[in-house]
Design a protein around this motif. Structure first.
Motif: not given
Length: 335
Positions: A178-196, A198-207
């Protein structure tokens, strides 16, 4: 604590046991508790362990032991005893909610003093502990962006529970890419998209994480913290200071606050930051449902109950800020 409060507390313990993987059962929609019978122990009793024994493939005594571990120290409960084939017996406390709120606020004040360089030894933040003391964990360096973020938070979680965690070993965190996109989403949303997720699931949609709406889980958590800060400001304008002086009926909020240490320990043990994120969502939802009762309404005069509710809200804000900090996400004072 009322029987309904106790029922909800026991149900939370079952849910934590299921989340931890200690029990493989469906969480019951309701847990029956009743007054302890003559010759029994404590104030109330429940046969929940007996009813879960067969579906879990465990003995009732085993199930009771699993639940007892997660019920000891819960708000409102002084002692938990196992009797007979697996009955859980509860001795209730007085002013347990006050003990919990004061402990959270004291830990928050100690942490703030330590961060400011105040004299004296600051205690650990609420929920941090030493359960994993003596555990040494070393992670291999990773290149995948999501794995780097997840591993960084897992190291923080392990350290929060007393483990010696860091990099330079062979243990790896296995997550879907999963891409980490702090430049597009900002650090907070980018990290939440990856961390919320579960490891076996795909990252949350950023927008959608950038939209200020109740369907946005990140917004709800950060907004709940901002609401607490605003309640404290508005309370001060009314001459109210947070002080837990009288028992407050808020079983859902007190329950999730009491669950916080277990949630952090479970997340550390299972290398699962998403458990922290989900717990923060539950805390935010309980706080947002409670917030309307905190300050006086209309001609209502400020009272001990309002000071106590304000202290409870501040404790919830402390938990939200601490959890977000572990995830590397900011907790704004206003949104």
């Amino acid at each position: 604590m009322t029987p309904a409060d106790l029922s909800l507390t026991v149900q939370h313990a079952v849910r934590r046991a299921v989340d931890d993987g200690a029990l493989r059962v469906d969480v019951p929609p309701r847990v029956k508790v009743e007054r302890a019978r003559p010759g029994g122990t404590g104030d109330y009793a429940s046969n929940i362990a007996l009813s879960l024994a067969r579906p879990s493939g465990r003995s009732a005594l085993d199930v009771a032991g699993v639940l007892k571990e997660r019920l000891q120290g819960a708000p409102g409960i002084l002692a938990v005893d196992i009797t007979g084939p697996g009955f859980l017996n509860f001795t209730l406390r007085r002013d347990a909610g006050g003990d919990l709120v004061r402990a959270i606020l004291a830990a928050g004040a100690a942490g703030a003093a330590g961060a400011a360089g105040a004299a004296g030894a600051a205690g650990p933040p609420y929920g941090h502990g030493s359960a994993l003391s003596g555990t040494v964990v070393r992670f291999a360096e990773v290149t995948d962006s999501r794995a780097r973020v997840v591993t960084d938070v897992v190291v923080r979680l392990l350290r929060s529970q007393g483990a010696d965690a860091g990099f330079g070993g062979d243990e790896r965190i296995h997550v879907l890419g999963g891409d980490y996109l702090p430049g597009t989403l900002g650090v907070d949303a980018a990290r939440w998209s990856l961390l919320r997720a579960a490891p076996q699931d795909r990252v949350l949609d950023g927008p959608p994480l950038l939209v200020q709406h109740e369907r946005n889980s990140l917004f709800r958590v950060r907004y709940a913290h901002a609401r607490v800060r605003r309640l404290l400001v508005n309370g001060a304008q009314l001459g109210l200071r947070p002080s837990y002086e009288t028992d407050i009926h808020a079983p859902e909020l007190l329950g999730v606050l009491g669950d916080h240490p277990v949630a952090l320990l479970s997340a550390a043990r299972h290398r699962a930051p998403d458990r922290v994120a989900r717990h923060l969502e539950a805390t935010a939802d309980a706080l947002l449902a409670f917030q309307h009762t905190v300050l006086p309404l209309g001609d209502e005069k400020p009272s001990a109950a309002h000071r106590s509710r304000l202290a409870l809200a501040e404790a919830a804000g402390t938990v939200l800020a601490g959890g977000l900090s572990l995830l590397g996400i900011s907790a704004p004072d206003q949104i």
